[in-house]
Design a protein around this motif. Structure first.
Motif, PDB file in Angstrom:
ATOM      1  N   PHE A 145     177.612  -1.327  37.450  1.00 56.88           N
ATOM      2  CA  PHE A 145     178.198  -2.562  37.961  1.00 56.88           C
ATOM      3  C   PHE A 145     179.709  -2.507  37.717  1.00 56.88           C
ATOM      4  CE2 PHE A 145     173.912  -3.615  36.711  1.00 56.88           C
ATOM      5  CZ  PHE A 145     173.452  -4.490  37.677  1.00 56.88           C
ATOM      6  N   ALA A 146     180.482  -2.985  38.667  1.00 57.08           N
ATOM      7  CA  ALA A 146     181.938  -2.997  38.488  1.00 57.08           C
ATOM      8  C   ALA A 146     182.545  -4.167  39.240  1.00 57.08           C
ATOM      9  CB  ALA A 146     182.554  -1.689  38.987  1.00 57.08           C
ATOM     10  N   TYR A 147     183.631  -4.673  38.701  1.00 63.33           N
ATOM     11  CA  TYR A 147     184.408  -5.719  39.377  1.00 63.33           C
ATOM     12  C   TYR A 147     185.873  -5.454  39.031  1.00 63.33           C
ATOM     13  CZ  TYR A 147     185.336 -10.415  41.315  1.00 63.33           C
ATOM     14  OH  TYR A 147     185.763 -11.473  42.084  1.00 63.33           O
ATOM     15  N   ASP A 177     187.187 -12.885  31.922  1.00 63.89           N
ATOM     16  CA  ASP A 177     187.501 -13.386  33.265  1.00 63.89           C
ATOM     17  C   ASP A 177     186.537 -12.734  34.262  1.00 63.89           C
ATOM     18  OD1 ASP A 177     188.780 -14.670  35.365  1.00 63.89           O
ATOM     19  OD2 ASP A 177     190.335 -13.156  35.533  1.00 63.89           O
ATOM     20  N   LEU A 178     186.908 -11.624  34.845  1.00 64.97           N
ATOM     21  CA  LEU A 178     186.040 -10.966  35.829  1.00 64.97           C
ATOM     22  C   LEU A 178     184.875 -10.227  35.188  1.00 64.97           C
ATOM     23  CD1 LEU A 178     188.664  -9.483  38.317  1.00 64.97           C
ATOM     24  CD2 LEU A 178     187.516 -11.689  38.387  1.00 64.97           C
ATOM     25  N   GLY A 179     185.052  -9.796  33.937  1.00 62.64           N
ATOM     26  CA  GLY A 179     184.024  -8.982  33.296  1.00 62.64           C
ATOM     27  C   GLY A 179     182.689  -9.674  33.116  1.00 62.64           C
ATOM     28  N   VAL A 180     182.698 -11.003  33.105  1.00 60.03           N
ATOM     29  CA  VAL A 180     181.425 -11.708  32.917  1.00 60.03           C
ATOM     30  C   VAL A 180     180.492 -11.532  34.116  1.00 60.03           C
ATOM     31  CG1 VAL A 180     182.458 -13.419  31.378  1.00 60.03           C
ATOM     32  CG2 VAL A 180     182.331 -13.891  33.809  1.00 60.03           C
ATOM     33  N   TYR A 181     181.036 -11.230  35.284  1.00 60.36           N
ATOM     34  CA  TYR A 181     180.188 -11.125  36.465  1.00 60.36           C
ATOM     35  C   TYR A 181     179.278  -9.894  36.425  1.00 60.36           C
ATOM     36  CZ  TYR A 181     182.896 -14.957  38.431  1.00 60.36           C
ATOM     37  OH  TYR A 181     183.473 -16.193  38.651  1.00 60.36           O
ATOM     38  N   PRO A 182     179.807  -8.689  36.242  1.00 60.60           N
ATOM     39  CA  PRO A 182     178.897  -7.544  36.154  1.00 60.60           C
ATOM     40  C   PRO A 182     177.974  -7.623  34.942  1.00 60.60           C
ATOM     41  CG  PRO A 182     181.156  -6.872  35.669  1.00 60.60           C
ATOM     42  CD  PRO A 182     181.219  -8.256  36.224  1.00 60.60           C
ATOM     43  N   LEU A 183     178.464  -8.140  33.823  1.00 60.52           N
ATOM     44  CA  LEU A 183     177.611  -8.233  32.636  1.00 60.52           C
ATOM     45  C   LEU A 183     176.469  -9.220  32.837  1.00 60.52           C
ATOM     46  CD1 LEU A 183     180.203  -8.077  29.724  1.00 60.52           C
ATOM     47  CD2 LEU A 183     178.471  -6.381  30.303  1.00 60.52           C
ATOM     48  N   ALA A 185     175.127 -10.121  35.660  1.00 60.54           N
ATOM     49  CA  ALA A 185     174.180  -9.547  36.626  1.00 60.54           C
ATOM     50  C   ALA A 185     173.289  -8.508  35.959  1.00 60.54           C
ATOM     51  CB  ALA A 185     174.938  -8.924  37.793  1.00 60.54           C
ATOM     52  N   ALA A 186     173.872  -7.673  35.101  1.00 61.84           N
ATOM     53  CA  ALA A 186     173.097  -6.647  34.413  1.00 61.84           C
ATOM     54  C   ALA A 186     172.036  -7.274  33.517  1.00 61.84           C
ATOM     55  CB  ALA A 186     174.021  -5.750  33.595  1.00 61.84           C
ATOM     56  N   VAL A 187     172.421  -8.317  32.785  1.00 67.06           N
ATOM     57  CA  VAL A 187     171.472  -8.979  31.886  1.00 67.06           C
ATOM     58  C   VAL A 187     170.398  -9.720  32.682  1.00 67.06           C
ATOM     59  CG1 VAL A 187     171.229 -10.785  30.137  1.00 67.06           C
ATOM     60  CG2 VAL A 187     173.114  -9.143  29.985  1.00 67.06           C
ATOM     61  N   ALA A 188     170.803 -10.353  33.781  1.00 69.15           N
ATOM     62  CA  ALA A 188     169.840 -11.093  34.604  1.00 69.15           C
ATOM     63  C   ALA A 188     168.781 -10.174  35.195  1.00 69.15           C
ATOM     64  CB  ALA A 188     170.572 -11.836  35.722  1.00 69.15           C
ATOM     65  N   LEU A 189     169.177  -8.960  35.556  1.00 71.38           N
ATOM     66  CA  LEU A 189     168.235  -8.044  36.206  1.00 71.38           C
ATOM     67  C   LEU A 189     167.431  -7.210  35.213  1.00 71.38           C
ATOM     68  CD1 LEU A 189     170.450  -6.726  39.142  1.00 71.38           C
ATOM     69  CD2 LEU A 189     168.478  -8.252  39.324  1.00 71.38           C
ATOM     70  N   PHE A 190     168.044  -6.864  34.067  1.00 75.80           N
ATOM     71  CA  PHE A 190     167.396  -5.892  33.178  1.00 75.80           C
ATOM     72  C   PHE A 190     167.223  -6.376  31.741  1.00 75.80           C
ATOM     73  CE2 PHE A 190     169.630  -3.515  36.529  1.00 75.80           C
ATOM     74  CZ  PHE A 190     168.528  -2.933  37.136  1.00 75.80           C
ATOM     75  N   GLY A 191     167.643  -7.596  31.459  1.00 72.12           N
ATOM     76  CA  GLY A 191     167.473  -8.128  30.110  1.00 72.12           C
ATOM     77  C   GLY A 191     168.648  -7.798  29.200  1.00 72.12           C
ATOM     78  N   GLU A 192     168.607  -8.351  28.003  1.00 75.89           N
ATOM     79  CA  GLU A 192     169.688  -8.100  27.049  1.00 75.89           C
ATOM     80  C   GLU A 192     169.627  -6.656  26.560  1.00 75.89           C
ATOM     81  OE1 GLU A 192     170.273 -10.899  23.923  1.00 75.89           O
ATOM     82  OE2 GLU A 192     169.666 -12.612  25.141  1.00 75.89           O
ATOM     83  N   PRO A 193     170.775  -6.016  26.416  1.00 75.88           N
ATOM     84  CA  PRO A 193     170.786  -4.611  25.972  1.00 75.88           C
ATOM     85  C   PRO A 193     170.461  -4.478  24.487  1.00 75.88           C
ATOM     86  CG  PRO A 193     173.025  -5.435  26.163  1.00 75.88           C
ATOM     87  CD  PRO A 193     172.135  -6.528  26.696  1.00 75.88           C
ATOM     88  N   HIS A 194     169.941  -3.306  24.123  1.00 72.73           N
ATOM     89  CA  HIS A 194     169.673  -3.008  22.718  1.00 72.73           C
ATOM     90  C   HIS A 194     170.926  -2.482  22.026  1.00 72.73           C
ATOM     91  CE1 HIS A 194     165.451  -3.596  23.573  1.00 72.73           C
ATOM     92  NE2 HIS A 194     165.501  -2.690  24.535  1.00 72.73           N
ATOM     93  N   THR A 195     171.773  -1.815  22.800  1.00 72.39           N
ATOM     94  CA  THR A 195     173.018  -1.266  22.246  1.00 72.39           C
ATOM     95  C   THR A 195     174.156  -1.530  23.222  1.00 72.39           C
ATOM     96  OG1 THR A 195     172.644   0.912  23.261  1.00 72.39           O
ATOM     97  CG2 THR A 195     171.805   0.574  21.013  1.00 72.39           C
ATOM     98  N   VAL A 196     175.355  -1.651  22.688  1.00 70.58           N
ATOM     99  CA  VAL A 196     176.557  -1.833  23.516  1.00 70.58           C
ATOM    100  C   VAL A 196     177.683  -0.997  22.941  1.00 70.58           C
ATOM    101  CG1 VAL A 196     178.253  -3.440  24.439  1.00 70.58           C
ATOM    102  CG2 VAL A 196     175.902  -4.213  24.090  1.00 70.58           C
ATOM    103  N   THR A 197     178.271  -0.153  23.778  1.00 72.76           N
ATOM    104  CA  THR A 197     179.462   0.601  23.403  1.00 72.76           C
ATOM    105  C   THR A 197     180.539   0.279  24.427  1.00 72.76           C
ATOM    106  OG1 THR A 197     178.115   2.398  22.517  1.00 72.76           O
ATOM    107  CG2 THR A 197     180.425   2.896  22.969  1.00 72.76           C
ATOM    108  N   GLY A 209     193.287  -5.619  29.597  1.00 76.28           N
ATOM    109  CA  GLY A 209     193.600  -5.717  31.013  1.00 76.28           C
ATOM    110  C   GLY A 209     192.537  -5.047  31.861  1.00 76.28           C
ATOM    111  N   ALA A 210     191.723  -4.220  31.219  1.00 77.30           N
ATOM    112  CA  ALA A 210     190.616  -3.523  31.882  1.00 77.30           C
ATOM    113  C   ALA A 210     189.707  -3.013  30.780  1.00 77.30           C
ATOM    114  CB  ALA A 210     191.129  -2.388  32.745  1.00 77.30           C
ATOM    115  N   GLY A 211     188.544  -2.515  31.182  1.00 78.64           N
ATOM    116  CA  GLY A 211     187.630  -1.977  30.175  1.00 78.64           C
ATOM    117  C   GLY A 211     186.332  -1.521  30.788  1.00 78.64           C
ATOM    118  N   SER A 212     185.543  -0.845  29.963  1.00 78.86           N
ATOM    119  CA  SER A 212     184.221  -0.387  30.373  1.00 78.86           C
ATOM    120  C   SER A 212     183.254  -0.616  29.233  1.00 78.86           C
ATOM    121  CB  SER A 212     184.249   1.119  30.702  1.00 78.86           C
ATOM    122  OG  SER A 212     185.112   1.380  31.798  1.00 78.86           O
ATOM    123  N   ALA A 213     181.991  -0.826  29.584  1.00 79.93           N
ATOM    124  CA  ALA A 213     180.940  -0.988  28.590  1.00 79.93           C
ATOM    125  C   ALA A 213     179.732  -0.180  29.008  1.00 79.93           C
ATOM    126  CB  ALA A 213     180.557  -2.457  28.453  1.00 79.93           C
TER     127      ALA A 213
END
Length: 216
Positions: A145-147, A177-183, A185-197, A209-213
């Protein structure tokens, strides 16, 4: 008739007021800003009769409030409304942390008011259709997912200023800001993650100003 006050004078609040004007059974009675002159100017722009810089006083006159202020003020202003017995529509992110959100939910239940966050994308028909199609795909091994968008306010940062959306004191930055949208969507479709990096790319004001997870 549901009477409503708006908090915040940004474009998104103006769009919300436009939507309310097209919806039967609800109206904007007043606009709030910490600067009463700004509140009056915004109220005139959206056609609201009232304007105030007294939040507690304003909350005593309406049924509901729309919180469209800078991110870092959302939780405080939503909490004030809840404690006044006023229903709350708060823009995303409703709070900078999960624990603050949990506290707001608990108080809303205690005071028997409606509290919801303006995260429309997880309720869109398109996302529902995608969820329905997932079983046809088979075992899902990986999704992406990306925005990405260049902020219209980034030129202010380059000029040495700190606009609200890039102010660390106001919970600014790309993730909230924009990062909440892909996150979301990911949680809505696949549930809460077990790990986050994650990795953030900082800008001059000190926020991301940007980032990846990478979610496991």
């Amino acid at each position: 008739m549901i009477t409503l006050a708006t908090i915040g004078t940004s474009t998104i609040t103006e769009r919300f007021a436009d939507a309310v004007a097209q919806t039967p059974g609800i109206r904007v009675d007043a606009a709030y800003s910490r600067d009463v002159a700004r509140a009056r100017a915004f109220a005139d722009r959206i056609g609201a009769p009232g304007a105030s810089d007294d939040l507690d006083g304003l909350l005593a006159t309406v049924d509901a409030v729309y919180v469209g202020s800078p991110n870092g003020l959302h939780a405080e202003q939503a909490r004030a409304a809840i404690r006044a017995g006023v229903h709350v529509f708060v823009e995303k992110p409703a709070a900078p942390t999960a624990s603050e959100w949990d506290g707001l939910v608990a108080e809303a239940r205690e005071h028997d008011v409606v509290l919801f966050e303006g995260m429309r994308n997880v309720y869109d028909p398109g996302l529902a259709a995608l969820r329905d199609l997932l079983p046809e795909v088979g075992v899902v091994r990986r999704v992406s997912f990306a925005y990405c968008q260049r902020s219209a306010r980034y030129d202010l940062v380059l000029a040495g200023e700190t606009p609200n959306i890039f102010d660390p004191a106001l919970a600014g930055g790309a993730l909230l800001d924009l990062g909440v949208y892909p996150l979301s969507a990911a949680v809505a479709l696949f549930g809460e993650p077990h790990t986050v990096t994650g990795l953030q790319v900082p800008i001059a004001t000190g926020v991301d100003g940007a980032g990846s997870a990478l979610l496991g």
